[in-house]
Design an enzyme around this catalytic site. Structure first.
Site, mmCIF file in Angstrom:
data_model
loop_
_atom_site.group_PDB
_atom_site.id
_atom_site.type_symbol
_atom_site.label_atom_id
_atom_site.label_comp_id
_atom_site.label_asym_id
_atom_site.label_seq_id
_atom_site.Cartn_x
_atom_site.Cartn_y
_atom_site.Cartn_z
ATOM 1 C CD GLU A 223 -8.938 0.818 7.796
ATOM 2 O OE1 GLU A 223 -8.931 -0.082 8.657
ATOM 3 O OE2 GLU A 223 -8.309 1.895 7.925
ATOM 4 C CG ASP B 15 -0.289 -0.416 2.506
ATOM 5 O OD1 ASP B 15 0.949 -0.410 2.578
ATOM 6 O OD2 ASP B 15 -1.013 -0.737 3.468
ATOM 7 C CG HIS C 260 -5.880 -2.220 8.901
ATOM 8 N ND1 HIS C 260 -6.071 -1.061 9.608
ATOM 9 C CD2 HIS C 260 -4.541 -2.321 8.728
ATOM 10 C CE1 HIS C 260 -4.899 -0.501 9.860
ATOM 11 N NE2 HIS C 260 -3.950 -1.253 9.339
HETATM 12 C C1 GLP Z 1 -0.550 0.160 8.837
HETATM 13 C C2 GLP Z 1 -0.244 -0.573 7.508
HETATM 14 C C3 GLP Z 1 -0.422 -2.056 7.645
HETATM 15 C C4 GLP Z 1 0.231 -2.483 8.952
HETATM 16 C C5 GLP Z 1 -0.567 -1.966 10.108
HETATM 17 C C6 GLP Z 1 0.071 -2.234 11.473
HETATM 18 O O1 GLP Z 1 -1.582 1.066 8.778
HETATM 19 N N1 GLP Z 1 -0.964 -0.128 6.347
HETATM 20 O O2 GLP Z 1 0.156 -2.704 6.515
HETATM 21 O O3 GLP Z 1 0.242 -3.880 9.034
HETATM 22 O O4 GLP Z 1 -0.911 -0.620 9.949
HETATM 23 O O5 GLP Z 1 1.163 -1.411 11.710
HETATM 24 P P1 GLP Z 1 2.226 -1.669 12.850
HETATM 25 O O6 GLP Z 1 3.076 -2.795 12.381
HETATM 26 O O7 GLP Z 1 2.995 -0.390 12.965
HETATM 27 O O8 GLP Z 1 1.468 -2.020 14.066
#
Ligand code: GLP
Length: 241
Positions: free
Chosen positions: A142, A67, A137
């Site tokens: 979402e 993304d 997500h």
């Molecule tokens: C973000 C990304 C996801 C990620 C998630 C968790 O918004 N788009 O791909 O897995 O949130 O993030 P983190 O690893 O910092 O907890």
């Protein structure tokens, strides 16, 4: 789903890196699906170490990221292009033309999605790395996203913007939209490796493991995939038996 519980974040990162090193050793031109967020940073550090020790090379590797925020240029420090360069690509021998990330600027969002989705159609991802949001997500899919969804423009959930605001100077600067691989694209990967660390992820992991498969909890779709490995640290696993 195969579930591995590591003692801590270091071990989680190490185990994840061993899976990827194994894949690259077997298939030096493997196609990797990569994720951003804080969770895979330790994995990327281990991969950089292995590259420096000459255990592996990224010369023939191709990557596809999940993304990108809509409206952030690749030079923006909070863009996922920038994140990937700093956390991994700048430190290994991957060819710039082998890196694929949705563009966040340069055209109307629908055009950017179509462009990325076309690339994904012939990508043949061998292994997709995933984190998980507190609301379940994956990528930026979402709750409520159809399991048949391909690459699309998503309006970020308020809780996701809230969770990600720590990287920006204020909530107003957190983009409202992102371009993300859809759940259908993610499910096309041959193998999936989901990582979760820390006590804040424990409720999401509990729901992933014990809850029903439902579009209200996007990560639950992974139970329909034939080859998923979930690596947790003890804190993330603290609500499962
Ligand atoms: C973000 C990304 C996801 C990620 C998630 C968790 O918004 N788009 O791909 O897995 O949130 O993030 P983190 O690893 O910092 O907890």
């Amino acid at each position: 789903m195969r579930i591995i519980i590591a003692q801590d974040y270091q071990e989680l990162s190490d185990r994840a890196s061993r899976i990827i090193v194994g894949l690259i050793t077997e298939k030096p031109d493997a196609v990797l699906g990569l994720a951003t967020g804080s969770t895979p940073i330790g994995l990327y550090q281990k991969l950089i170490e292995k590259y420096r020790e000459k255990v592996l090379s990224f010369e023939k590797i191709k990557t596809f990221n999940l993304d990108e925020y809509y409206g952030l240029s690749p030079e923006h420090p909070q863009s996922y292009h920038y994140f990937m360069r700093k956390q991994l690509f700048d430190h290994v021998d991957i060819k710039p033309e082998s890196i694929n990330i949705p563009r966040g600027v340069g055209a109307e969002p629908e055009v950017l999605c179509q462009e990325y989705n076309e690339k994904l159609k012939t990508a043949n991802i061998d292994l997709q790395v995933l984190g998980i949001g507190n609301n379940g997500h994956i990528g930026f899919n979402e709750p409520g996203t159809s399991f048949n969804q391909e690459t699309f423009v998503v309006e970020l959930a308020a809780e996701t913007r809230e969770a990600n605001k720590r990287f920006f100077s204020s909530i107003d600067e957190v983009p409202r939209h992102a371009i993300t691989m859809g759940i259908k694209n993610i499910m096309e990967a041959k193998k999936i490796l989901l990582l979760a660390s820390g006590v804040s992820k424990a409720p999401a992991i509990k729901r992933l493991i014990y809850g029903p498969i439902s579009e209200e909890f996007p990560a639950s779709v992974l139970k329909n995939h034939p080859d998923v490995t979930v690596i947790l640290d003890r804190e993330a696993a603290s609500m499962i038996k």
